[in-house]
Design a protein around this motif. Structure first.
Motif, PDB file in Angstrom:
ATOM      1  N   LEU A  40      16.258  26.885  14.248  1.00  0.00           N
ATOM      2  CA  LEU A  40      16.769  25.782  15.078  1.00  0.00           C
ATOM      3  C   LEU A  40      17.305  24.652  14.200  1.00  0.00           C
ATOM      4  O   LEU A  40      18.295  23.993  14.546  1.00  0.00           O
ATOM      5  CB  LEU A  40      15.681  25.279  16.030  1.00  0.00           C
ATOM      6  N   CYS A  41      16.665  24.442  13.066  1.00  0.00           N
ATOM      7  CA  CYS A  41      17.161  23.439  12.111  1.00  0.00           C
ATOM      8  C   CYS A  41      18.563  23.838  11.629  1.00  0.00           C
ATOM      9  O   CYS A  41      19.473  22.997  11.596  1.00  0.00           O
ATOM     10  CB  CYS A  41      16.181  23.344  10.948  1.00  0.00           C
ATOM     11  N   SER A  42      18.724  25.108  11.319  1.00  0.00           N
ATOM     12  CA  SER A  42      20.032  25.590  10.847  1.00  0.00           C
ATOM     13  C   SER A  42      21.086  25.469  11.940  1.00  0.00           C
ATOM     14  O   SER A  42      22.252  25.143  11.672  1.00  0.00           O
ATOM     15  CB  SER A  42      19.932  27.045  10.399  1.00  0.00           C
ATOM     16  N   MET A  43      20.690  25.745  13.190  1.00  0.00           N
ATOM     17  CA  MET A  43      21.633  25.625  14.300  1.00  0.00           C
ATOM     18  C   MET A  43      22.190  24.195  14.356  1.00  0.00           C
ATOM     19  O   MET A  43      23.397  23.992  14.500  1.00  0.00           O
ATOM     20  CB  MET A  43      20.915  25.950  15.617  1.00  0.00           C
ATOM     21  N   SER A 144      17.332  17.586  20.538  1.00  0.00           N
ATOM     22  CA  SER A 144      16.205  18.304  21.164  1.00  0.00           C
ATOM     23  C   SER A 144      15.874  19.569  20.374  1.00  0.00           C
ATOM     24  O   SER A 144      14.716  20.000  20.347  1.00  0.00           O
ATOM     25  CB  SER A 144      16.508  18.648  22.624  1.00  0.00           C
ATOM     26  N   ASP A 145      16.870  20.160  19.712  1.00  0.00           N
ATOM     27  CA  ASP A 145      16.611  21.367  18.919  1.00  0.00           C
ATOM     28  C   ASP A 145      15.836  21.037  17.642  1.00  0.00           C
ATOM     29  O   ASP A 145      15.017  21.839  17.191  1.00  0.00           O
ATOM     30  CB  ASP A 145      17.930  22.081  18.598  1.00  0.00           C
ATOM     31  N   VAL A 146      16.088  19.851  17.077  1.00  0.00           N
ATOM     32  CA  VAL A 146      15.284  19.411  15.929  1.00  0.00           C
ATOM     33  C   VAL A 146      13.822  19.258  16.381  1.00  0.00           C
ATOM     34  O   VAL A 146      12.895  19.691  15.693  1.00  0.00           O
ATOM     35  CB  VAL A 146      15.805  18.065  15.353  1.00  0.00           C
TER      36      VAL A 146
ATOM     37  N   ALA B  16      20.914  34.482  15.596  1.00  0.00           N
ATOM     38  CA  ALA B  16      21.749  33.900  16.651  1.00  0.00           C
ATOM     39  C   ALA B  16      21.316  32.465  16.962  1.00  0.00           C
ATOM     40  O   ALA B  16      22.147  31.610  17.271  1.00  0.00           O
ATOM     41  CB  ALA B  16      21.678  34.758  17.919  1.00  0.00           C
ATOM     42  N   LEU B  17      20.009  32.211  16.857  1.00  0.00           N
ATOM     43  CA  LEU B  17      19.504  30.839  17.033  1.00  0.00           C
ATOM     44  C   LEU B  17      20.136  29.920  15.990  1.00  0.00           C
ATOM     45  O   LEU B  17      20.609  28.830  16.318  1.00  0.00           O
ATOM     46  CB  LEU B  17      17.998  30.799  16.787  1.00  0.00           C
ATOM     47  N   ALA B  18      20.129  30.390  14.735  1.00  0.00           N
ATOM     48  CA  ALA B  18      20.611  29.573  13.614  1.00  0.00           C
ATOM     49  C   ALA B  18      22.123  29.348  13.669  1.00  0.00           C
ATOM     50  O   ALA B  18      22.628  28.362  13.138  1.00  0.00           O
ATOM     51  CB  ALA B  18      20.232  30.235  12.293  1.00  0.00           C
ATOM     52  N   ALA B  19      22.848  30.257  14.334  1.00  0.00           N
ATOM     53  CA  ALA B  19      24.314  30.217  14.308  1.00  0.00           C
ATOM     54  C   ALA B  19      24.887  29.094  15.160  1.00  0.00           C
ATOM     55  O   ALA B  19      24.192  28.471  15.973  1.00  0.00           O
ATOM     56  CB  ALA B  19      24.860  31.561  14.790  1.00  0.00           C
ATOM     57  N   LYS B  20      26.187  28.857  14.957  1.00  0.00           N
ATOM     58  CA  LYS B  20      26.891  27.827  15.738  1.00  0.00           C
ATOM     59  C   LYS B  20      27.284  28.370  17.103  1.00  0.00           C
ATOM     60  O   LYS B  20      28.469  28.532  17.411  1.00  0.00           O
ATOM     61  CB  LYS B  20      28.126  27.360  14.954  1.00  0.00           C
TER      62      LYS B  20
END
Lengths: 210, 210
Positions: A40-43, A144-146, B16-20
């Motif tokens: 989620l951090c990477s997203m 919110s994802d952070v 997929a979570l990490a992706a844009k």
């Protein structure tokens, strides 16, 4: 080579968790929850890149994406490492209590079984450091994802710790047990606080209250 | 029919979570973390069945396994339900701000996007109730898994709540927003406390301290 656990579907992984098989269990689950947290951090980072408002953080965000990818990969690999250490431990538990070789084998198995959750904790701490920096430098649109990431990394940190204490309490070598437990306690103290601060800051931003 | 998200591998889901891409995001991740939490409860139940020491809880454990399976299935399905509501919301955000139809479309999209995380929260509360009962009736050999389950269900509960507040704060219909937020706040108050009590009881049992 056997299929890695991270290569099973989410549904099958959750099903295997629920089943009467020792692995995956709480340790492997913690590794996956930690991986979800750092992903989620990477997203957030991926949605921040290329936005004019955050252009001055571009180099930092790129660095963080690299670090996040590495932590994510390590945590996914730790699902299997945790499972691998479990079999020798369950065999050690099966050795008759009056077998003179039991203690040495058991001690080694307990020690080995503590290493994967210890590494899961270390990776979750790195994830929380990254989420703290992303809170400052990532797009506020995804705040919110952070917050979710911090909640999951914290839960994974604490979940892994339970899987360490349950082994170290049975160590014969108390000095070694205390050394590991001291590291565990120190990580919990610093990083649950840090994760709580991230979650509170997110809540404040979203709801106008902490 | 498109492949369900729970049918992707753990590695691909995390990737997929990490992706844009907007989905999966914090909402879908919360659903999966909640499913992992309740699966750990079922694991404890499955190892408890058939053990003489817990024979008097056999009927209860069987009932709890049925309930756990149902919650787990619902949470896995909620990963997709959360994703489905996101597309209309992102389309609504793209409508020009001076378009007179924007407000009505946006209001409906925000409302719809709040429903999956609200249901994730409700399911996490059910999971925490089940974990509380499993702490009493499940095999003490797996107590660390009950603790992990409670930590994950709590994190999922709070993670989903962030995905509700971020929508309700933009509702034009403040009465509806306040109604939903009141339910969210009530769930958080009761169930984070309950999850903390479970985790503290597990810690006390494992470490001899809370």
């Amino acid at each position: 080579m056997a299929k890695k656990m991270s290569e099973t579907t989410c549904e099958d992984f959750v099903g295997a968790l629920a089943a009467k098989t020792s692995v995956p269990g709480g340790g492997g689950a913690s590794a996956l929850v930690g991986a979800i947290g750092v992903a989620l951090c990477s997203m957030v980072g991926n949605f921040t890149l290329g936005r004019k408002k955050y252009a001055h953080f571009e180099a930092d965000v790129n660095r963080m994406l690299g670090e996040g990818e590495s932590i994510q990969k390590d945590l996914l690999a730790l699902i299997d490492e945790d499972a691998k250490a479990f079999e020798p431990l369950s065999k050690a538990y099966a050795i008759p209590k009056d077998d003179p070789k039991r203690e040495v084998i058991m001690e080694k198995a307990l020690m080995d079984a503590s290493m994967a959750p210890l590494n899961i904790m270390r990776k979750c701490c790195e994830a929380i450091d990254l989420l703290e920096e992303m809170l400052e430098k990532g797009s506020v649109m995804l705040i919110s994802d952070v917050g979710c990431g911090a909640l999951f990394a914290k839960a994974a940190l604490l979940g892994a710790s339970l899987n360490i204490y349950i082994n170290t309490k049975s160590f014969s070598n108390r000095a070694e047990a205390e050394k590991i437990e001291a590291e565990v306690t120190a990580m919990i103290e610093s990083y649950t606080k840090k994760a709580d601060q991230i979650a509170a800051a997110v809540s404040l931003k979203i709801r106008g209250e902490a």
